[in-house]
Enzyme design. Structure first.
Site, short mmCIF file in Angstrom:
data_model
loop_
_atom_site.label_atom_id
_atom_site.label_comp_id
_atom_site.label_asym_id
_atom_site.label_seq_id
_atom_site.Cartn_x
_atom_site.Cartn_y
_atom_site.Cartn_z
N GLY A 1 0.83 -1.20 0.00
CA GLY A 1 0.00 0.00 0.00
C GLY A 1 0.86 1.25 0.00
N TYR A 2 0.27 2.34 -0.41
CA TYR A 2 0.99 3.62 -0.51
C TYR A 2 0.46 4.58 0.53
CZ TYR A 2 3.34 1.80 -4.48
OH TYR A 2 4.13 1.02 -5.28
N ILE A 3 1.39 5.12 1.31
CA ILE A 3 1.06 6.09 2.35
C ILE A 3 1.04 7.49 1.76
CG2 ILE A 3 1.70 6.95 4.63
CD1 ILE A 3 0.89 3.89 4.42
#
Length: 164
Positions: A29-31
């Site tokens: 996932g991308y923060i």
């Protein structure tokens, strides 16, 4: 400073499977995402987690910094990711003296299979395996960041083929 230098291709057949060395299941996932940088969290085999910062993009190269983090922190960050969480299995495949990483996507991106080869310098010219198709290096639509934040379903609706 760490550098990532890689080329990416669509995969057109399963012939790579006869050369595979090992595999791992990833949740990713991308923060934070921006046009030239990202902060990514990755869970590997539900056993360990890493936080990766990628900055810039010049040709095949960009700065990359990766850090091990506690699994519990990684799982909490995945839960707070922007867009969708990518689920894929990565297979390591040796071909022509290079290590290729073949990513077989699950979930919303099921059917997408890409191969990446990491290089020591941008001038390296690895022999291409017969199972790779069109090169998609630099095509943002095949970056994990784009897939997580913009989605493969929109690409399919717009008539862009994710096949080799």
């Amino acid at each position: 400073m760490a550098k990532e230098i890689e080329r990416k291709f669509l995969v057109r057949s399963d012939a790579w499977r006869q050369h595979l060395c090992k595999s791992s299941k990833f949740l990713q996932g991308y923060i934070i995402t921006d046009t030239d940088r990202s902060v990514r969290v990755r869970i590997k085999d539900m056993k360990c987690a890493t936080l990766t910062l990628k900055i810039g993009h010049v040709g095949l190269s960009r700065d990359e910094f990766e850090y091990d983090i506690p699994l519990e922190d990684g799982l909490e960050m995945i839960d707070k990711a922007t867009g969708s969480v990518i689920s894929k299995t990565r297979y390591n495949v040796e071909y022509g003296g290079y290590l290729w990483e073949v990513d077989v996507f699950d979930g919303a991106h099921q059917g997408l299979v890409v191969a990446e080869v990491e290089l020591d310098n941008p001038e390296d010219d690895p022999p291409l395996p017969p199972w790779v198709g069109r090169e998609v290096t630099g095509d943002k639509r095949f970056s994990n960041q784009w897939l997580a934040t913009c989605g493969a379903a929109a690409e399919r609706r717009n008539g862009v083929s994710l096949k080799a």
